[in-house]
Design a protein around this motif. Structure first.
Motif, PDB file in Angstrom:
ATOM      1  N   THR A  74       0.804  -1.209   0.469  1.00 19.41           N
ATOM      2  CA  THR A  74      -0.070  -0.094  -0.036  1.00 19.41           C
ATOM      3  C   THR A  74       0.879   1.362   0.102  1.00 19.41           C
ATOM      4  OG1 THR A  74      -1.572  -0.838   1.322  1.00 19.41           O
ATOM      5  CG2 THR A  74      -1.735   1.455   1.361  1.00 19.41           C
ATOM      6  N   ASP A 177       2.045  -2.464 -10.391  1.00 20.12           N
ATOM      7  CA  ASP A 177       2.077  -3.086  -9.079  1.00 20.12           C
ATOM      8  C   ASP A 177       2.146  -4.829  -9.288  1.00 20.12           C
ATOM      9  OD1 ASP A 177       0.699  -4.517  -6.953  1.00 20.12           O
ATOM     10  OD2 ASP A 177      -1.302  -2.883  -6.900  1.00 20.12           O
ATOM     11  N   SER A 200       5.248  -6.518  -1.937  1.00 26.07           N
ATOM     12  CA  SER A 200       5.004  -6.232  -0.280  1.00 26.07           C
ATOM     13  C   SER A 200       5.260  -8.025  -0.304  1.00 26.07           C
ATOM     14  CB  SER A 200       3.656  -6.617  -0.157  1.00 26.07           C
ATOM     15  OG  SER A 200       2.912  -6.495   0.641  1.00 26.07           O
TER      16      SER A 200
HETATM   17  N1  PLP Z   1      -1.645  -4.280  -4.450  1.00 27.00           N
HETATM   18  C1  PLP Z   1      -2.382  -5.974  -4.469  1.00 27.00           C
HETATM   19  C2  PLP Z   1      -2.540  -6.052  -6.184  1.00 27.00           C
HETATM   20  C3  PLP Z   1      -2.071  -6.059  -3.316  1.00 27.00           C
HETATM   21  O1  PLP Z   1      -3.461  -7.439  -3.907  1.00 27.00           O
HETATM   22  C4  PLP Z   1      -2.577  -5.839  -1.810  1.00 27.00           C
HETATM   23  C5  PLP Z   1      -3.181  -5.889  -0.410  1.00 27.00           C
HETATM   24  O2  PLP Z   1      -3.945  -7.128  -1.218  1.00 27.00           O
HETATM   25  C6  PLP Z   1      -1.694  -4.074  -2.275  1.00 27.00           C
HETATM   26  C7  PLP Z   1      -1.883  -3.859  -3.532  1.00 27.00           C
HETATM   27  C8  PLP Z   1      -1.596  -4.011  -0.640  1.00 27.00           C
HETATM   28  O3  PLP Z   1      -0.455  -4.472  -0.009  1.00 27.00           O
HETATM   29  P1  PLP Z   1      -0.272  -4.746   1.613  1.00 27.00           P
HETATM   30  O4  PLP Z   1      -0.848  -6.080   2.084  1.00 27.00           O
HETATM   31  O5  PLP Z   1       1.646  -4.900   1.666  1.00 27.00           O
HETATM   32  O6  PLP Z   1      -0.437  -2.809   2.288  1.00 27.00           O
END
Ligand code: PLP
Length: 358
Positions: A74, A177, A200
């Protein structure tokens, strides 16, 4: 491992791998200090941090100073969009696909409040961005486009390398992403041609609360946090050295195992879908032509996904409806809504996401 349960929610999070826990434990025992400190303890922490950065950079085909550690996927997505937009001219234009994670889409709302203009680019019925529509949506004042490598609800793959070529030819930066991809797809920032890329750790067997943003050399980026000069002055705050060491180990393992796991898990996913389709009438598999091998998004007509989740949980199977952030709410997922599906396919959708140990 609990053999009474079947965990099919790996897109929400993956359990911490034992090898990663070992690496984190070793890093903690040796170097759980502040890497900015000048003393011997601080220098030990710095050495562990530097080694993890070098390793992660090498695995992604990047240079060490192109890797910024963050607290999550995020934060990496927020930093990419807010950081690039705020470093550019006021009123510039930013584009993202309609099926992006909320950590991208909600940032567009913020950017509009700050006077930027934005476009949410529709996706096709398979969840993919059409390259010619993408090209047509770029404007002379566009500074950044954000298109995910793989969708977290359907597994649909974005044609990122092609979009990156189009963006570059128009002088637009491309962010992707890639949070859902490390266990399943090759990840080389140069082959993809992206300028920024988010990861992440907890989505690939690493710890929660740590992520990274790849930022190509020369890309202007305003910091979101003020304070220390960590992360080349682009992300203030003392880094979580143990978690970062764990993330590097997790990405290394994912890379080694990727091909074999993708093949094996893809075959399991296909079997799951074939069995569901054969046993249950009125189901729709929400699949794209190109998709991750581990995610199966299935709509069951005439039921609410929340009821299905509870029933499956009681039967020992952990799944989620759409993304974890929207589970618990009966609002249809914005990703499925973006596919233009009829209402009856929106309310009973379940995401099965297999893992490398499935
Ligand atoms: N982007 C995608 C495609 C995700 O699936 C997620 C998590 O669900 C995120 C971003 C956010 O990651 P984090 O949980 O590390 O904040």
């Amino acid at each position: 491992m609990n053999f009474d349960r079947i965990y099919l929610d790996n897109a929400a999070t993956t359990p911490l791998r034992a090898e990663v826990a070992e690496t984190m434990h070793a890093a903690g025992a040796q170097a759980d200090y502040n890497p900015s400190s000048m003393h011997a303890e601080g220098r030990r922490a710095r050495a562990v941090l530097d080694a993890a950065r070098e390793r992660l950079a090498a695995l992604l085909g990047a240079a060490r100073n192109e890797i910024l550690f963050t607290s999550s996927g995020t934060e990496a997505n927020n930093l990419a969009l807010l950081g690039v937009a705020r470093a550019g001219p006021r009123g510039a234009h930013v584009l993202a696909a309609a099926s992006e994670h909320h950590s991208v889409l909600f940032v567009l709302d913020r950017l509009r409040e700050e006077g930027f203009s934005t476009t949410v680019l529709p996706v096709g019925r398979d969840g993919c961005v059409d390259p010619s529509e993408f090209a047509a949506a770029l404007r002379p004042e566009t500074v950044l486009a954000s298109v995910m490598y793989a969708n977290n609800e359907t597994g649909a793959l974005g044609p990122v390398a092609e979009l990156a070529r189009i963006a570059r030819a128009r002088g637009v930066l491309l962010h992707s992403d890639a949070v859902q991809t490390p266990c399943w797809l090759p990840l080389d920032v140069n082959q993809l041609g992206v300028d920024l890329l988010s990861l992440s750790a907890h989505k690939f067997g690493g710890p929660k609360g740590v992520g990274l943003l790849y930022v190509r050399r020369g890309v202007p980026l305003a910091s979101l946090l003020y304070g220390g000069g960590q992360e080349f002055g682009r992300r203030a705050g003392t880094p979580n050295v143990c978690a970062i060491a764990g993330m590097a180990r997790a990405l290394e393992l994912a890379g080694v195992e990727r091909e074999a796991k993708a093949r094996a898990v893809g075959a399991l996913r296909d079997r799951l879908e074939a069995n569901i389709s054969a046993a249950i009438p009125d189901v729709r598999i929400n699949r794209a032509e190109s998709r991750l091998p581990n995610i199966s998004n299935v709509s069951f007509a005439g039921v609410e996904s929340a009821a299905l989740l509870v029933a499956l949980d009681l039967a020992g199977v952990a799944v989620s409806a759409g993304s974890a952030c929207t589970s618990g709410s009966l609002e249809p997922s914005h990703v499925l809504a973006a596919l233009g599906l009829e209402r009856r396919w929106l309310t009973g959708a379940v995401r099965f996401s297999l893992g490398t140990t499935s």
